[in-house]
Motif scaffolding. Sequence first.
Motif, short mmCIF file in Angstrom:
data_model
loop_
_atom_site.label_atom_id
_atom_site.label_comp_id
_atom_site.label_asym_id
_atom_site.label_seq_id
_atom_site.Cartn_x
_atom_site.Cartn_y
_atom_site.Cartn_z
N ARG A 16 116.96 19.88 -29.21
CA ARG A 16 116.52 19.08 -28.06
C ARG A 16 115.20 18.39 -28.38
O ARG A 16 114.96 17.25 -28.01
CB ARG A 16 116.37 19.97 -26.82
CG ARG A 16 117.70 20.41 -26.27
CD ARG A 16 117.58 21.63 -25.41
NE ARG A 16 117.31 22.83 -26.20
CZ ARG A 16 117.28 24.06 -25.73
NH1 ARG A 16 117.46 24.27 -24.46
NH2 ARG A 16 117.06 25.09 -26.52
N GLY A 51 107.73 25.90 -27.29
CA GLY A 51 107.03 26.92 -26.49
C GLY A 51 107.92 28.09 -26.15
O GLY A 51 107.72 28.75 -25.13
N ILE A 202 111.76 28.93 -19.84
CA ILE A 202 112.06 27.53 -20.12
C ILE A 202 112.27 26.68 -18.85
O ILE A 202 111.73 25.58 -18.75
CB ILE A 202 113.27 27.41 -21.10
CG1 ILE A 202 112.83 27.90 -22.48
CG2 ILE A 202 113.76 25.97 -21.21
CD1 ILE A 202 113.93 27.97 -23.51
N PHE A 205 109.26 24.86 -17.34
CA PHE A 205 108.68 23.64 -17.93
C PHE A 205 109.71 22.60 -18.31
O PHE A 205 109.36 21.44 -18.54
CB PHE A 205 107.72 23.96 -19.09
CG PHE A 205 108.30 24.77 -20.22
CD1 PHE A 205 108.17 26.14 -20.23
CD2 PHE A 205 108.94 24.15 -21.28
CE1 PHE A 205 108.68 26.90 -21.27
CE2 PHE A 205 109.45 24.90 -22.32
CZ PHE A 205 109.32 26.29 -22.32
N ARG A 206 111.00 22.95 -18.36
CA ARG A 206 112.02 21.92 -18.60
C ARG A 206 112.65 21.46 -17.27
O ARG A 206 113.36 20.48 -17.22
CB ARG A 206 113.10 22.44 -19.55
CG ARG A 206 112.68 22.44 -21.03
CD ARG A 206 112.77 21.04 -21.63
NE ARG A 206 112.46 20.99 -23.05
CZ ARG A 206 112.45 19.86 -23.76
NH1 ARG A 206 112.74 18.71 -23.20
NH2 ARG A 206 112.14 19.86 -25.02
S1 SF4 Z 1 110.92 25.73 -26.06
FE1 SF4 Z 1 113.13 25.75 -26.07
S2 SF4 Z 1 113.70 23.62 -25.61
FE2 SF4 Z 1 111.59 23.58 -26.25
S3 SF4 Z 1 111.65 23.17 -28.48
FE3 SF4 Z 1 111.54 25.41 -28.20
S4 SF4 Z 1 113.64 26.11 -28.24
FE4 SF4 Z 1 113.68 23.85 -27.86
#
Ligand code: SF4
Length: 489
Positions: A16, A51, A202, A205-206
Amino acid sequence: MPERRTVALVTLGCARNEVDSEELAGRLEADGWDLVEDAADADVAVVNTCGFVDAAKKDSVDALLEANDLKGHGRTQAVVAVGCMAERYGKDLAEALPEADGVLGFDDYADISDRLQTILSGGIHAAHTPRDRRKLLPISPAERQESAAGVALPGHAPVDLPDGLAPASGPRAPLRRRLDGAPVASVKLASGCDRRCSFCAIPSFRGSFISRRPSDVLNETRWLAEQGVKEIMLVSENNTSYGKDLGDIRLLESLLPELAEVDGLERVRVSYLQPAEMRPGLIDVLTSTPKVAPYFDLSFQHSAPDVLRAMRRFGDTDRFLELLDTIRAKAPQAGVRSNFIVGFPGETEADLAELERFLNGARLDAIGVFGYSDEEGTEAATYDGKLPEDVVAERLARVSRLAEELVSQRAEERLGETVHVLVESIDEDGVYGRGAHQAPETDGQVLLTSGAGLSIGRMVEAKVVGTEGVDLVAEPLDGALSCSEEAGR
Ligand code: SF4
């Protein structure tokens, strides 16, 4: 004429983030920046951070420090953090890491060129205060698309160019620039996650789950195929939910055959499937559509019921094994990979033995094992029953050893199989590629015994004649496949 501004993107984390880096590269190039590969040749080094867990965060900090070391020796004048860790920690990261000249969150992506120019000119960009991005979209999935225009969604950039700039025919260029010439590329299907796994930070923040429109996914795929890409991997935090906010939870089932028909494309792969959301129609499409890889990246995480419930997840060993039986009854050669967390709070010896029972029966092609560690802001971090670090480490070592043994055994089961290998590298070490059961980066690969007449990006039919741990050794059969109907098989 002023000297051109140069920028390099250093990408950590998952696929991603790779898509996000290519979107940032597209935005920067459109604004006149020259993209260079090596941070040492760039005025600004942009580090796209991860993160996810402590080890990933440490790698991101190391990459920022490494880029900072370039300052004062040559061209590099500024180091900027973007990506998940930058989004998650914002001003706290900026304070803790003064070596970074800027910390940019997702809301800065649309103005990345201005932000970098400010920082390069010696100006200060105040880092953001992190916020829970789930709150940016309505709770009801059906209302999200309408509100999405005002929310920064990396990797969802509009595919159409503004009026007057779009080419009259052919795929319209997405806001994306390829950073390598690899024959495989990831495409964002959606962003965010509505699940509430107790160990995972996740979604905060996503953000909440939101799908991209099928036309955007298709147009970007057509554009990638025009750039020479032969395999696309659909990525998001949870591909099984695709379409739920577009009024059709089965949208993936109809989109996959359309993607598979894109001219020039040889293989379509889907990553990140939730076992609890698997459905018969999706299994059918994944196992029976020409050029769609029968590949199942199922995030099981554990198989002991009590641990799964504490993780706020569903299922148990026998239900998971049944799911795998259903898949293999339709596609015996299907590839399956999964990740697991060991040492979760409250995990008993009996729970660990239950997980081992599952692993022994599951015949997985690739297994990722992580030792539990607290992630701030998660529900699990507040749990009682935390195991001592040495116990977590011992369980991690024990299950990792078992996993290594089991994926080697699974590779041996493939001896004699015919695999369709996308050639990805040819050098003095040999000719390497991946079969339909192997995703880039996370899984094994195939070493071809002969590279005669092959080039990167060719699809080759080959017979498995040996194994090296999780990797296969295969002998090309007569003639290389090109645009084969069977490529995804
Ligand atoms: S936190 Fe999750 S979505 Fe973001 S780069 Fe790392 S593995 Fe990918």
